[in-house]
Design a protein around this motif. Structure first.
Motif, mmCIF file in Angstrom:
data_model
loop_
_atom_site.group_PDB
_atom_site.id
_atom_site.type_symbol
_atom_site.label_atom_id
_atom_site.label_comp_id
_atom_site.label_asym_id
_atom_site.label_seq_id
_atom_site.Cartn_x
_atom_site.Cartn_y
_atom_site.Cartn_z
ATOM 1 N N ILE A 95 0.791 -1.325 0.085
ATOM 2 C CA ILE A 95 0.140 0.055 0.150
ATOM 3 C C ILE A 95 0.913 1.237 -0.020
ATOM 4 O O ILE A 95 0.412 2.232 -0.805
ATOM 5 N N GLU A 96 1.754 1.025 0.749
ATOM 6 C CA GLU A 96 2.790 2.330 0.812
ATOM 7 C C GLU A 96 3.429 2.619 -0.412
ATOM 8 O O GLU A 96 3.619 3.787 -0.668
ATOM 9 N N SER A 97 3.647 1.601 -1.004
ATOM 10 C CA SER A 97 4.458 1.842 -2.504
ATOM 11 C C SER A 97 3.532 2.321 -3.627
ATOM 12 O O SER A 97 4.113 2.556 -4.747
ATOM 13 N N GLY A 98 2.253 2.030 -3.156
ATOM 14 C CA GLY A 98 1.243 2.479 -4.378
ATOM 15 C C GLY A 98 0.962 1.244 -5.153
ATOM 16 O O GLY A 98 0.103 1.330 -6.119
ATOM 17 N N LEU A 99 1.755 -0.072 -4.916
ATOM 18 C CA LEU A 99 1.443 -1.106 -5.650
ATOM 19 C C LEU A 99 -0.295 -1.600 -5.457
ATOM 20 O O LEU A 99 -1.024 -1.887 -6.164
ATOM 21 N N LEU A 100 -0.759 -1.454 -4.119
ATOM 22 C CA LEU A 100 -2.047 -1.885 -3.573
ATOM 23 C C LEU A 100 -2.870 -0.826 -2.898
ATOM 24 O O LEU A 100 -2.243 0.159 -2.416
ATOM 25 N N SER A 101 -4.098 -0.874 -3.281
ATOM 26 C CA SER A 101 -4.902 -0.149 -2.594
ATOM 27 C C SER A 101 -5.993 -0.710 -1.990
ATOM 28 O O SER A 101 -6.585 -1.828 -2.746
ATOM 29 N N MET A 102 -6.444 -0.365 -1.055
ATOM 30 C CA MET A 102 -7.627 -1.173 -0.306
ATOM 31 C C MET A 102 -8.985 -0.253 -0.196
ATOM 32 O O MET A 102 -8.915 0.845 0.070
ATOM 33 N N HIS A 103 -10.146 -0.851 -0.762
ATOM 34 C CA HIS A 103 -11.254 0.069 -0.925
ATOM 35 C C HIS A 103 -12.406 -0.616 -0.113
ATOM 36 O O HIS A 103 -12.579 -1.915 -0.294
ATOM 37 N N ALA A 104 -13.331 0.234 0.477
ATOM 38 C CA ALA A 104 -14.553 -0.289 1.119
ATOM 39 C C ALA A 104 -15.877 -0.267 0.191
ATOM 40 O O ALA A 104 -16.891 -0.744 0.671
ATOM 41 N N ASN A 105 -15.585 0.025 -1.015
ATOM 42 C CA ASN A 105 -16.858 0.420 -1.836
ATOM 43 C C ASN A 105 -17.426 -0.988 -2.111
ATOM 44 O O ASN A 105 -16.847 -1.820 -2.306
ATOM 45 N N ASP A 106 -18.907 -0.676 -2.304
ATOM 46 C CA ASP A 106 -19.588 -2.009 -3.119
ATOM 47 C C ASP A 106 -19.150 -2.013 -4.399
ATOM 48 O O ASP A 106 -19.168 -0.791 -5.089
ATOM 49 N N LYS A 108 -20.592 -2.670 -7.037
ATOM 50 C CA LYS A 108 -21.371 -2.212 -8.038
ATOM 51 C C LYS A 108 -21.097 -0.689 -8.637
ATOM 52 O O LYS A 108 -21.701 -0.262 -9.701
ATOM 53 N N CYS A 109 -20.167 -0.162 -7.787
ATOM 54 C CA CYS A 109 -20.092 1.164 -8.241
ATOM 55 C C CYS A 109 -18.314 1.564 -7.796
ATOM 56 O O CYS A 109 -18.053 1.831 -6.802
ATOM 57 N N LEU A 110 -17.447 1.150 -8.957
ATOM 58 C CA LEU A 110 -16.387 1.400 -8.755
ATOM 59 C C LEU A 110 -15.537 2.627 -9.718
ATOM 60 O O LEU A 110 -14.801 2.568 -10.315
ATOM 61 N N ASN A 111 -16.301 3.888 -9.254
ATOM 62 C CA ASN A 111 -15.923 4.861 -10.005
ATOM 63 C C ASN A 111 -14.760 5.647 -9.924
ATOM 64 O O ASN A 111 -14.143 6.569 -10.574
ATOM 65 N N PHE A 112 -13.699 5.058 -9.069
ATOM 66 C CA PHE A 112 -12.255 5.520 -8.990
ATOM 67 C C PHE A 112 -11.573 4.836 -10.019
ATOM 68 O O PHE A 112 -10.292 5.169 -9.954
ATOM 69 N N ILE A 113 -12.103 3.677 -10.488
ATOM 70 C CA ILE A 113 -11.332 3.011 -11.433
ATOM 71 C C ILE A 113 -11.718 3.258 -12.725
ATOM 72 O O ILE A 113 -13.014 3.219 -13.175
ATOM 73 N N PRO A 114 -10.837 3.558 -13.819
ATOM 74 C CA PRO A 114 -11.094 4.122 -15.173
ATOM 75 C C PRO A 114 -11.776 2.908 -15.892
ATOM 76 O O PRO A 114 -11.282 2.015 -15.710
ATOM 77 N N SER A 115 -12.244 3.465 -16.811
ATOM 78 C CA SER A 115 -13.098 2.271 -17.636
ATOM 79 C C SER A 115 -11.613 1.785 -18.830
ATOM 80 O O SER A 115 -11.006 2.577 -18.990
ATOM 81 N N ASN A 116 -11.977 0.759 -19.073
ATOM 82 C CA ASN A 116 -10.989 -0.005 -19.888
ATOM 83 C C ASN A 116 -9.495 0.073 -19.302
ATOM 84 O O ASN A 116 -8.629 0.140 -20.104
ATOM 85 N N SER A 117 -9.441 -0.177 -18.079
ATOM 86 C CA SER A 117 -7.997 -0.054 -17.499
ATOM 87 C C SER A 117 -7.673 -1.267 -16.630
ATOM 88 O O SER A 117 -6.615 -1.298 -16.464
ATOM 89 N N VAL A 118 -8.492 -2.329 -16.652
ATOM 90 C CA VAL A 118 -8.035 -3.458 -15.863
ATOM 91 C C VAL A 118 -8.086 -4.612 -16.596
ATOM 92 O O VAL A 118 -8.978 -4.960 -17.546
ATOM 93 N N ASP A 119 -6.796 -5.409 -16.432
ATOM 94 C CA ASP A 119 -6.728 -6.920 -17.044
ATOM 95 C C ASP A 119 -7.622 -7.925 -16.544
ATOM 96 O O ASP A 119 -7.862 -8.878 -17.210
ATOM 97 N N VAL A 120 -7.476 -7.909 -15.241
ATOM 98 C CA VAL A 120 -8.211 -9.273 -14.651
ATOM 99 C C VAL A 120 -8.875 -8.735 -13.496
ATOM 100 O O VAL A 120 -8.580 -8.072 -12.505
ATOM 101 N N ILE A 121 -10.123 -9.226 -13.260
ATOM 102 C CA ILE A 121 -11.026 -9.397 -12.103
ATOM 103 C C ILE A 121 -11.128 -10.560 -11.462
ATOM 104 O O ILE A 121 -11.475 -11.540 -12.140
#
Length: 208
Positions: A95-106, A108-121
């Protein structure tokens, strides 16, 4: 299974006796099932990965060590699990290095993640609780890159639990929902492992 415990298995709460029991149940074993599921993932070098419900962190640790991602979003609605994960030295360093971030979000709304930006869920023992499932799947499709994959791990034992909480336990219906939101190459793979670790992969891909 009692409904109180079933609810806590979805999202263990701090300060709750039943929540404490749920955390102990979910942390039992060595996570050989979820880490095996991670081993099936084919991810490009320096990929961006989202894990839904990392829980005790077994699969998250495997994702960080074996897939060598450039960025990991861990989506964990349980305060108890999220606090335990962030206090872990290895995860805290990521987390400190910026590699990992932890989120409490449901999810169904991941609006902090840009569209078309993720390789794997990746989500292990998670799909049961996603209601309505199509809303979650649409959000997953939004954030996936073209060609990105959704990887669920499910267990047939979930069919015996409280179906007002464990909503999605018909795997064919889950696959149909994945197809209905536009995912392709959707399939239920062969059952893996044995005994309590036995699980079934459900996978799909965003069209290129």
């Amino acid at each position: 299974m009692g409904s109180a415990l079933a609810k806590q298995l979805r999202s263990p709460q701090e300060g709750s006796c039943v929540g404490w029991v749920a955390q102990r149940i979910m942390a039992m074993g060595k996570g050989d099932d979820s880490t095996d599921a991670v081993s099936l993932i084919s991810a490009p070098e320096k990929s961006v990965i989202v894990e839904l419900g990392p829980g005790a962190g077994y699969s998250l640790r495997q994702i960080l060590s074996s897939l060598k991602p450039s960025r990991v979003y861990a989506i964990e609605i349980s305060d108890a699990f999220r606090n335990a994960l962030t206090s872990d030295k290895e995860f805290a360093a990521s987390i400190e290095s910026g590699l990992l971030s932890m989120h409490a979000n449901d999810a169904k709304c991941l609006n902090f993640i840009p569209s078309n930006s993720v390789d794997v869920i990746f989500g292990f023992n998670v799909i049961y609780f996603l209601d309505p499932l199509d809303e979650y799947l649409k959000e997953m499709k939004r954030i996936l890159k073209p060609g990105g994959t959704v990887n669920f791990g499910v267990k047939d034992v979930a069919k015996t639990f409280d179906n007002t909480i464990y909503i999605n336990t018909d795997w064919t219906a889950c696959l149909d929902q994945m197809k209905s939101v536009g995912l392709v190459e959707v399939e239920q793979s062969e059952t893996r492992l044995e005994g309590p670790s036995e699980y079934i992969p459900l996978v799909g891909k965003k069209p290129k």
